[in-house]
Design an enzyme around this catalytic site. Structure first.
Site, mmCIF file in Angstrom:
data_model
loop_
_atom_site.group_PDB
_atom_site.id
_atom_site.type_symbol
_atom_site.label_atom_id
_atom_site.label_comp_id
_atom_site.label_asym_id
_atom_site.label_seq_id
_atom_site.Cartn_x
_atom_site.Cartn_y
_atom_site.Cartn_z
ATOM 1 N N CYS A 99 -2.239 3.898 -9.525
ATOM 2 C CA CYS A 99 -2.222 3.067 -9.033
ATOM 3 C C CYS A 99 -3.189 4.115 -8.148
ATOM 4 C CB CYS A 99 -1.130 2.999 -7.517
ATOM 5 S SG CYS A 99 -1.699 2.816 -6.259
ATOM 6 N N CYS A 134 -2.786 5.276 -4.466
ATOM 7 C CA CYS A 134 -1.418 6.150 -4.232
ATOM 8 C C CYS A 134 -1.738 7.271 -5.108
ATOM 9 C CB CYS A 134 -0.323 5.850 -5.821
ATOM 10 S SG CYS A 134 0.249 3.792 -5.291
#
Length: 106
Positions: A31, A34
């Site tokens: 991600c 993230c």
């Protein structure tokens, strides 16, 4: 204090039984948002040392905890106080927004 990695096995002791509020960052290696949040989380963790703990749960390595809290998107961040979720945010945040949100609950 820097962020701490939390697993399904350590979630209860590190988060639910913590004496201080805990921001839990549910994230994944794949991600991009993230990963972009990592430096902001580290910086806020250092600035709020002793007042708040920041824990990171990799949803791929620890699948049970995200399932228990119905995590459908990453990054999802939850603030826990006395073992209870008091606030949830989804999506990436700037360091200043993150600090502002944490200050409301710390």
């Amino acid at each position: 204090m820097s962020t701490i990695a939390v697993t399904d096995e350590t979630f209860q002791s590190e988060v639910l039984k913590s004496d201080t509020p805990v921001l839990v960052d549910f994230w994944a290696e794949w991600c991009a948002p993230c990963k972009a949040m990592g430096p902001a989380l580290e910086a806020v963790s250092e600035e709020m040392d002793g007042r708040v703990k920041i824990a990171k749960v990799n949803i791929d390595d620890a699948p049970d905890t995200p399932m228990r809290y119905h995590i459908r998107n990453v990054p999802t961040m939850m603030i826990f106080k006395s073992g209870e979720v008091v606030s949830t945010k989804m999506g990436a945040m700037t360091k200043s927004k993150l600090a502002e949100w944490l200050a409301e609950h710390a």
